[in-house]
Design a protein around this motif. Structure first.
Motif, PDB file in Angstrom:
ATOM      1  N   ARG A   1      13.835  54.396  62.837  1.00 41.08           N
ATOM      2  CA  ARG A   1      12.430  54.028  63.042  1.00 41.08           C
ATOM      3  C   ARG A   1      12.195  53.845  64.535  1.00 41.08           C
ATOM      4  O   ARG A   1      13.079  53.386  65.250  1.00 41.08           O
ATOM      5  CB  ARG A   1      12.098  52.735  62.317  1.00 41.08           C
ATOM      6  N   ASP A   2      11.015  54.142  64.979  1.00 35.22           N
ATOM      7  CA  ASP A   2      10.660  54.003  66.384  1.00 35.22           C
ATOM      8  C   ASP A   2      10.357  52.531  66.674  1.00 35.22           C
ATOM      9  O   ASP A   2       9.393  51.984  66.144  1.00 35.22           O
ATOM     10  CB  ASP A   2       9.435  54.861  66.696  1.00 35.22           C
ATOM     11  N   PRO A   3      11.161  51.861  67.520  1.00 31.29           N
ATOM     12  CA  PRO A   3      10.928  50.442  67.803  1.00 31.29           C
ATOM     13  C   PRO A   3       9.622  50.183  68.561  1.00 31.29           C
ATOM     14  O   PRO A   3       9.131  49.064  68.577  1.00 31.29           O
ATOM     15  CB  PRO A   3      12.132  50.019  68.633  1.00 31.29           C
ATOM     16  N   ALA A   4       9.047  51.219  69.150  1.00 30.73           N
ATOM     17  CA  ALA A   4       7.781  51.048  69.854  1.00 30.73           C
ATOM     18  C   ALA A   4       6.584  51.101  68.907  1.00 30.73           C
ATOM     19  O   ALA A   4       5.487  50.674  69.275  1.00 30.73           O
ATOM     20  CB  ALA A   4       7.632  52.112  70.936  1.00 30.73           C
ATOM     21  N   SER A   5       6.788  51.590  67.676  1.00 33.54           N
ATOM     22  CA  SER A   5       5.674  51.648  66.725  1.00 33.54           C
ATOM     23  C   SER A   5       5.951  50.892  65.422  1.00 33.54           C
ATOM     24  O   SER A   5       5.020  50.608  64.668  1.00 33.54           O
ATOM     25  CB  SER A   5       5.314  53.105  66.405  1.00 33.54           C
ATOM     26  N   THR A   6       7.198  50.556  65.154  1.00 32.66           N
ATOM     27  CA  THR A   6       7.533  49.770  63.973  1.00 32.66           C
ATOM     28  C   THR A   6       7.284  48.303  64.300  1.00 32.66           C
ATOM     29  O   THR A   6       7.651  47.831  65.372  1.00 32.66           O
ATOM     30  CB  THR A   6       9.009  49.976  63.581  1.00 32.66           C
ATOM     31  N   THR A   7       6.673  47.579  63.389  1.00 32.92           N
ATOM     32  CA  THR A   7       6.331  46.180  63.651  1.00 32.92           C
ATOM     33  C   THR A   7       7.305  45.220  62.965  1.00 32.92           C
ATOM     34  O   THR A   7       8.005  45.603  62.021  1.00 32.92           O
ATOM     35  CB  THR A   7       4.910  45.859  63.161  1.00 32.92           C
ATOM     36  N   VAL A   8       7.286  43.993  63.429  1.00 33.02           N
ATOM     37  CA  VAL A   8       8.120  42.972  62.795  1.00 33.02           C
ATOM     38  C   VAL A   8       7.682  42.758  61.354  1.00 33.02           C
ATOM     39  O   VAL A   8       8.500  42.475  60.483  1.00 33.02           O
ATOM     40  CB  VAL A   8       8.145  41.642  63.587  1.00 33.02           C
TER      41      VAL A   8
ATOM     42  N   MET B   1      20.674  22.310  64.753  1.00 30.10           N
ATOM     43  CA  MET B   1      19.710  23.414  64.741  1.00 30.10           C
ATOM     44  C   MET B   1      19.271  23.786  66.153  1.00 30.10           C
ATOM     45  O   MET B   1      19.450  23.023  67.100  1.00 30.10           O
ATOM     46  CB  MET B   1      18.470  23.042  63.922  1.00 30.10           C
ATOM     47  N   THR B   2      18.690  24.961  66.265  1.00 33.14           N
ATOM     48  CA  THR B   2      18.034  25.375  67.493  1.00 33.14           C
ATOM     49  C   THR B   2      16.572  24.975  67.343  1.00 33.14           C
ATOM     50  O   THR B   2      15.880  25.485  66.453  1.00 33.14           O
ATOM     51  CB  THR B   2      18.146  26.908  67.679  1.00 33.14           C
ATOM     52  N   PRO B   3      16.100  24.046  68.170  1.00 33.21           N
ATOM     53  CA  PRO B   3      14.727  23.560  67.994  1.00 33.21           C
ATOM     54  C   PRO B   3      13.661  24.531  68.513  1.00 33.21           C
ATOM     55  O   PRO B   3      12.491  24.392  68.191  1.00 33.21           O
ATOM     56  CB  PRO B   3      14.704  22.256  68.784  1.00 33.21           C
ATOM     57  N   GLN B   4      14.080  25.501  69.277  1.00 32.79           N
ATOM     58  CA  GLN B   4      13.129  26.461  69.838  1.00 32.79           C
ATOM     59  C   GLN B   4      12.822  27.528  68.789  1.00 32.79           C
ATOM     60  O   GLN B   4      13.691  28.309  68.417  1.00 32.79           O
ATOM     61  CB  GLN B   4      13.720  27.098  71.089  1.00 32.79           C
ATOM     62  N   VAL B   5      11.577  27.547  68.313  1.00 27.72           N
ATOM     63  CA  VAL B   5      11.155  28.547  67.340  1.00 27.72           C
ATOM     64  C   VAL B   5      10.158  29.465  68.041  1.00 27.72           C
ATOM     65  O   VAL B   5       9.213  29.004  68.657  1.00 27.72           O
ATOM     66  CB  VAL B   5      10.492  27.897  66.107  1.00 27.72           C
ATOM     67  N   VAL B   6      10.396  30.750  67.943  1.00 28.69           N
ATOM     68  CA  VAL B   6       9.477  31.735  68.517  1.00 28.69           C
ATOM     69  C   VAL B   6       8.716  32.377  67.371  1.00 28.69           C
ATOM     70  O   VAL B   6       9.312  32.890  66.429  1.00 28.69           O
ATOM     71  CB  VAL B   6      10.237  32.795  69.350  1.00 28.69           C
ATOM     72  N   TYR B   7       7.400  32.321  67.473  1.00 32.91           N
ATOM     73  CA  TYR B   7       6.511  32.903  66.474  1.00 32.91           C
ATOM     74  C   TYR B   7       5.922  34.185  67.040  1.00 32.91           C
ATOM     75  O   TYR B   7       5.466  34.213  68.183  1.00 32.91           O
ATOM     76  CB  TYR B   7       5.347  31.955  66.160  1.00 32.91           C
ATOM     77  N   LEU B   8       5.911  35.244  66.237  1.00 34.69           N
ATOM     78  CA  LEU B   8       5.289  36.501  66.635  1.00 34.69           C
ATOM     79  C   LEU B   8       4.398  36.995  65.504  1.00 34.69           C
ATOM     80  O   LEU B   8       4.794  36.945  64.333  1.00 34.69           O
ATOM     81  CB  LEU B   8       6.343  37.567  66.945  1.00 34.69           C
ATOM     82  N   PRO B   9       3.223  37.499  65.843  1.00 30.30           N
ATOM     83  CA  PRO B   9       2.354  38.066  64.806  1.00 30.30           C
ATOM     84  C   PRO B   9       3.000  39.281  64.161  1.00 30.30           C
ATOM     85  O   PRO B   9       3.773  40.012  64.806  1.00 30.30           O
ATOM     86  CB  PRO B   9       1.090  38.474  65.576  1.00 30.30           C
ATOM     87  N   ALA B  10       2.680  39.532  62.902  1.00 29.08           N
ATOM     88  CA  ALA B  10       3.281  40.633  62.138  1.00 29.08           C
ATOM     89  C   ALA B  10       3.095  41.977  62.815  1.00 29.08           C
ATOM     90  O   ALA B  10       3.914  42.873  62.645  1.00 29.08           O
ATOM     91  CB  ALA B  10       2.701  40.661  60.720  1.00 29.08           C
ATOM     92  N   GLU B  11       2.054  42.144  63.610  1.00 29.62           N
ATOM     93  CA  GLU B  11       1.800  43.436  64.254  1.00 29.62           C
ATOM     94  C   GLU B  11       2.578  43.638  65.555  1.00 29.62           C
ATOM     95  O   GLU B  11       2.472  44.687  66.194  1.00 29.62           O
ATOM     96  CB  GLU B  11       0.294  43.637  64.489  1.00 29.62           C
ATOM     97  N   THR B  12       3.416  42.687  65.943  1.00 30.32           N
ATOM     98  CA  THR B  12       4.252  42.827  67.137  1.00 30.32           C
ATOM     99  C   THR B  12       5.285  43.918  66.911  1.00 30.32           C
ATOM    100  O   THR B  12       5.927  43.976  65.868  1.00 30.32           O
ATOM    101  CB  THR B  12       4.985  41.498  67.433  1.00 30.32           C
ATOM    102  N   THR B  13       5.464  44.784  67.888  1.00 29.10           N
ATOM    103  CA  THR B  13       6.445  45.867  67.744  1.00 29.10           C
ATOM    104  C   THR B  13       7.866  45.328  67.890  1.00 29.10           C
ATOM    105  O   THR B  13       8.092  44.275  68.497  1.00 29.10           O
ATOM    106  CB  THR B  13       6.213  46.978  68.778  1.00 29.10           C
ATOM    107  N   LEU B  14       8.801  46.086  67.344  1.00 33.26           N
ATOM    108  CA  LEU B  14      10.202  45.665  67.400  1.00 33.26           C
ATOM    109  C   LEU B  14      10.726  45.613  68.828  1.00 33.26           C
ATOM    110  O   LEU B  14      11.531  44.734  69.156  1.00 33.26           O
ATOM    111  CB  LEU B  14      11.077  46.598  66.564  1.00 33.26           C
ATOM    112  N   ASP B  15      10.286  46.517  69.678  1.00 33.46           N
ATOM    113  CA  ASP B  15      10.767  46.453  71.061  1.00 33.46           C
ATOM    114  C   ASP B  15      10.268  45.188  71.741  1.00 33.46           C
ATOM    115  O   ASP B  15      11.012  44.554  72.498  1.00 33.46           O
ATOM    116  CB  ASP B  15      10.468  47.730  71.854  1.00 33.46           C
ATOM    117  N   GLU B  16       9.049  44.755  71.451  1.00 40.89           N
ATOM    118  CA  GLU B  16       8.549  43.493  72.003  1.00 40.89           C
ATOM    119  C   GLU B  16       9.343  42.305  71.450  1.00 40.89           C
ATOM    120  O   GLU B  16       9.677  41.375  72.186  1.00 40.89           O
ATOM    121  CB  GLU B  16       7.073  43.309  71.659  1.00 40.89           C
ATOM    122  N   ALA B  17       9.647  42.344  70.165  1.00 40.33           N
ATOM    123  CA  ALA B  17      10.415  41.263  69.536  1.00 40.33           C
ATOM    124  C   ALA B  17      11.815  41.185  70.129  1.00 40.33           C
ATOM    125  O   ALA B  17      12.320  40.091  70.413  1.00 40.33           O
ATOM    126  CB  ALA B  17      10.489  41.473  68.026  1.00 40.33           C
ATOM    127  N   ALA B  18      12.440  42.333  70.331  1.00 40.85           N
ATOM    128  CA  ALA B  18      13.788  42.358  70.912  1.00 40.85           C
ATOM    129  C   ALA B  18      13.769  41.770  72.325  1.00 40.85           C
ATOM    130  O   ALA B  18      14.673  41.017  72.706  1.00 40.85           O
ATOM    131  CB  ALA B  18      14.331  43.781  70.930  1.00 40.85           C
TER     132      ALA B  18
END
Length: 137
Positions: free
Chosen positions: A60-67, A6-23
């Motif tokens: 969808r706009d990645p700057a306004s669509t959230t994870v 497995m990859t032990p590194q898990v990245v957690y993001l709040p649901a309101e994070t935008t897709l561009d930030e997640a990418a």
């Protein structure tokens, strides 16, 4: 065991994070998925593929669509001491490419991908060769 691949590194993001930030987070960490949280709870998973298929392809706009908007809410977990073949079977049964890996107390300790398993189970297969050359397939 799954914990060995497995990859032990898990990245957690709040649901309101935008897709561009997640990418950007995925690119910086060289990973293909993030775990979505709502408060202290696990709410879903977003993969690089989700961003492309569920967001970009639907214009969808990645700057306004959230994870939270595109997350897969069906969290599929496996214990870290399960075998790679058990993980592959769960992936097949549930039609997923990644599993969240938990310890005996059901705490998230990593993520295992289909590519991780291919490298472990059959490194000489075409998928194993491709996955070993690509990070966190």
């Amino acid at each position: 065991m799954v914990k060995d691949v497995m990859t032990p590194q898990v990245v957690y993001l709040p649901a309101e994070t935008t897709l561009d930030e997640a990418a950007r987070a995925m690119r910086e960490k060289d990973i293909g998925d993030v775990v979505v949280t709502e408060g202290a709870s696990l709410a879903g998973v977003v993969t690089d593929r989700d961003i492309v298929v569920r967001a970009v392809a639907e214009r969808r706009d990645p700057a306004s669509t959230t994870v939270g908007d595109v997350a897969s809410r069906d969290l599929v977990m496996i214990q870290q001491d399960a075998s790679p073949s058990q993980a592959a079977e769960v992936m097949r049964e549930r039609a997923v490419r990644r599993l969240l890996v938990c310890d005996n107390d059901r705490r998230l300790v990593g993520v295992v991908s289909l590519g991780d398993l291919a490298v472990r189970m059959d490194p000489n297969s075409a998928l194993g060769k491709i996955s070993s050359a690509a990070p966190n397939a």
